[in-house]
Design an enzyme around this catalytic site. Structure first.
Site, PDB file in Angstrom:
ATOM      1  N   ASP A 101      10.059  -2.890  -8.721  1.00  0.00           N
ATOM      2  CA  ASP A 101      10.785  -3.743  -7.787  1.00  0.00           C
ATOM      3  C   ASP A 101      11.927  -2.909  -7.248  1.00  0.00           C
ATOM      4  OD1 ASP A 101      10.743  -6.460  -6.625  1.00  0.00           O
ATOM      5  OD2 ASP A 101      12.828  -6.429  -7.276  1.00  0.00           O
TER       6      ASP A 101
ATOM      7  N   HIS B 231      14.602   7.071  -5.099  1.00  0.00           N
ATOM      8  CA  HIS B 231      14.804   6.110  -6.184  1.00  0.00           C
ATOM      9  C   HIS B 231      13.519   5.927  -6.999  1.00  0.00           C
ATOM     10  CE1 HIS B 231      13.344   4.227  -2.563  1.00  0.00           C
ATOM     11  NE2 HIS B 231      13.097   3.066  -3.154  1.00  0.00           N
ATOM     12  N   ARG B 232      12.381   5.811  -6.295  1.00  0.00           N
ATOM     13  CA  ARG B 232      11.113   5.569  -7.011  1.00  0.00           C
ATOM     14  C   ARG B 232      10.677   6.823  -7.767  1.00  0.00           C
ATOM     15  NH1 ARG B 232       8.926   3.627  -3.106  1.00  0.00           N
ATOM     16  NH2 ARG B 232       9.735   1.556  -3.521  1.00  0.00           N
TER      17      ARG B 232
ATOM     18  N   PHE C  91       8.012   3.970   5.001  1.00  0.00           N
ATOM     19  CA  PHE C  91       7.860   2.539   5.287  1.00  0.00           C
ATOM     20  C   PHE C  91       9.225   1.865   5.141  1.00  0.00           C
ATOM     21  CE2 PHE C  91       8.228   0.477   1.066  1.00  0.00           C
ATOM     22  CZ  PHE C  91       8.228   1.594   0.245  1.00  0.00           C
ATOM     23  N   GLY C  92       9.226   0.568   5.371  1.00  0.00           N
ATOM     24  CA  GLY C  92      10.432  -0.238   5.133  1.00  0.00           C
ATOM     25  C   GLY C  92      11.657   0.303   5.857  1.00  0.00           C
ATOM     26  N   TYR C  93      12.727   0.504   5.103  1.00  0.00           N
ATOM     27  CA  TYR C  93      14.005   0.929   5.679  1.00  0.00           C
ATOM     28  C   TYR C  93      14.109   2.454   5.787  1.00  0.00           C
ATOM     29  CZ  TYR C  93      15.272  -3.904   4.575  1.00  0.00           C
ATOM     30  OH  TYR C  93      15.306  -5.281   4.506  1.00  0.00           O
ATOM     31  N   ASP C  94      13.023   3.173   5.539  1.00  0.00           N
ATOM     32  CA  ASP C  94      13.061   4.647   5.542  1.00  0.00           C
ATOM     33  C   ASP C  94      13.725   5.259   6.785  1.00  0.00           C
ATOM     34  OD1 ASP C  94      11.984   4.882   3.057  1.00  0.00           O
ATOM     35  OD2 ASP C  94      10.035   5.657   3.673  1.00  0.00           O
TER      36      ASP C  94
ATOM     37  N   PRO D 129       0.810  -1.223   0.000  1.00  0.00           N
ATOM     38  CA  PRO D 129       0.000   0.000   0.000  1.00  0.00           C
ATOM     39  C   PRO D 129       0.844   1.273   0.000  1.00  0.00           C
ATOM     40  CG  PRO D 129      -0.185  -1.155   2.110  1.00  0.00           C
ATOM     41  CD  PRO D 129       0.592  -2.043   1.192  1.00  0.00           C
TER      42      PRO D 129
ATOM     43  N   LYS E 130       3.860   1.728  -1.389  1.00  0.00           N
ATOM     44  CA  LYS E 130       4.394   1.935  -2.740  1.00  0.00           C
ATOM     45  C   LYS E 130       3.297   2.446  -3.651  1.00  0.00           C
ATOM     46  CE  LYS E 130       7.667  -1.686  -3.769  1.00  0.00           C
ATOM     47  NZ  LYS E 130       7.769  -2.853  -4.648  1.00  0.00           N
TER      48      LYS E 130
HETATM   49  P1  IMP Z   1       9.523  -5.418  -3.403  1.00  0.00           P
HETATM   50  O1  IMP Z   1       8.064  -5.300  -3.139  1.00  0.00           O
HETATM   51  O2  IMP Z   1      10.030  -6.779  -3.653  1.00  0.00           O
HETATM   52  O3  IMP Z   1       9.987  -4.426  -4.425  1.00  0.00           O
HETATM   53  O4  IMP Z   1      10.179  -5.034  -2.001  1.00  0.00           O
HETATM   54  C1  IMP Z   1      10.896  -3.921  -1.808  1.00  0.00           C
HETATM   55  C2  IMP Z   1      11.310  -3.836  -0.352  1.00  0.00           C
HETATM   56  O5  IMP Z   1      12.394  -2.897  -0.320  1.00  0.00           O
HETATM   57  C3  IMP Z   1      10.233  -3.258   0.549  1.00  0.00           C
HETATM   58  O6  IMP Z   1       9.504  -4.217   1.212  1.00  0.00           O
HETATM   59  C4  IMP Z   1      11.056  -2.424   1.522  1.00  0.00           C
HETATM   60  O7  IMP Z   1      11.542  -3.240   2.536  1.00  0.00           O
HETATM   61  C5  IMP Z   1      12.211  -1.960   0.677  1.00  0.00           C
HETATM   62  N1  IMP Z   1      11.896  -0.661   0.049  1.00  0.00           N
HETATM   63  C6  IMP Z   1      11.605  -0.402  -1.258  1.00  0.00           C
HETATM   64  N2  IMP Z   1      11.385   0.894  -1.466  1.00  0.00           N
HETATM   65  C7  IMP Z   1      11.523   1.466  -0.245  1.00  0.00           C
HETATM   66  C8  IMP Z   1      11.399   2.815   0.190  1.00  0.00           C
HETATM   67  O8  IMP Z   1      11.090   3.765  -0.554  1.00  0.00           O
HETATM   68  N3  IMP Z   1      11.650   3.001   1.490  1.00  0.00           N
HETATM   69  C9  IMP Z   1      11.983   2.008   2.358  1.00  0.00           C
HETATM   70  N4  IMP Z   1      12.082   0.756   2.006  1.00  0.00           N
HETATM   71  C10 IMP Z   1      11.854   0.475   0.704  1.00  0.00           C
END
Ligand code: IMP
Length: 198
Positions: A69, A178-179, A150-153, A10, A12
């Site tokens: 990805d 990056h995105r 989210f994630g590693y932010d 969600p 992304k």
């Molecule tokens: P994907 O869905 O296989 O592309 O997983 C990408 C994973 O990379 C995510 O679950 C996050 O852990 C990490 N990731 C990707 N983009 C971001 C971001 O913008 N911020 C933080 N973590 C990210």
């Protein structure tokens, strides 16, 4: 033109929809189309995994599909977690446990440089494809800071801004991330592609 976004993440989706709509592209979620494909990310590169996801959703919907990805590559860890970013440490870990594991694995590292990569893949029902990549260099912070994103932010630090991704507003993040960069390249390529179709 309507595109299906091939993602279940969600966070992304929000980032991608915001950026795409700013460029005049209508994007609907795969769930809104009643499509529930969960693609195994067996590719060895971000680009291969993005195309795997986009292709599966294009085939299921009959509409052009876009997938991203992405992941973080840490130099001191030879590029890990990389394509395994979402699965780093195993499926039972959540985002917080994953970045804590990353911090633990970096204890004593001589360098903290890293970069995030996003690969966007788009495939049309006629087989045409568009691919775009965006990279954002940074470092891995010593401790989490900020609660956005989210994630590693919280641990991805941008030395020029002196902030982590998690300390940026969504607009600020999109401008440097990056995105955001991958989507800007994608937008330009899509414009050229559609011009050629007229
Ligand atoms: P994907 O869905 O296989 O592309 O997983 C990408 C994973 O990379 C995510 O679950 C996050 O852990 C990490 N990731 C990707 N983009 C971001 C971001 O913008 N911020 C933080 N973590 C990210």
């Amino acid at each position: 033109m309507k595109f299906v976004l091939a993602s279940q993440n969600p966070h992304k989706l929000v980032e991608m929809q915001e950026i795409l709509s700013a460029h005049g592209v209508e994007a609907v979620l795969q769930s809104e189309m009643g499509i529930h494909v969960d693609v195994e990310e067996t590719g060895e590169t971000f680009a291969a995994n993005a195309m795997l996801k986009a292709k599966a959703v294009m085939e299921a919907s009959g509409l052009p599909a876009i997938a991203d990805d992405s992941g973080v590559c840490v130099d001191a860890l030879n590029g890990a977690p990389g394509v395994y970013s979402a699965r780093y440490g195993g499926p039972e870990l959540d985002d917080t446990a994953r970045y804590k594991l990353l911090l633990a694995n970096m204890r004593g590292a001589a360098s903290r440089t890293a970069h995030f990569t996003s690969c966007i893949a788009c495939i049309f029902p006629n087989g045409d494809t568009i691919e775009a990549e965006g990279i954002c260099p940074g470092t891995i912070a010593f401790a989490p800071q900020g609660d956005g994103g989210f994630g590693y932010d919280p641990v991805f630090f941008l030395p020029e801004l002196r902030k982590t991704y998690a300390q940026l507003t969504p607009e600020e993040k999109a401008a440097v991330s990056h995105r955001g960069k991958a989507l800007a390249v994608f937008d330009e390529k899509l414009r050229d592609y559609l011009k050629g179709k007229k």
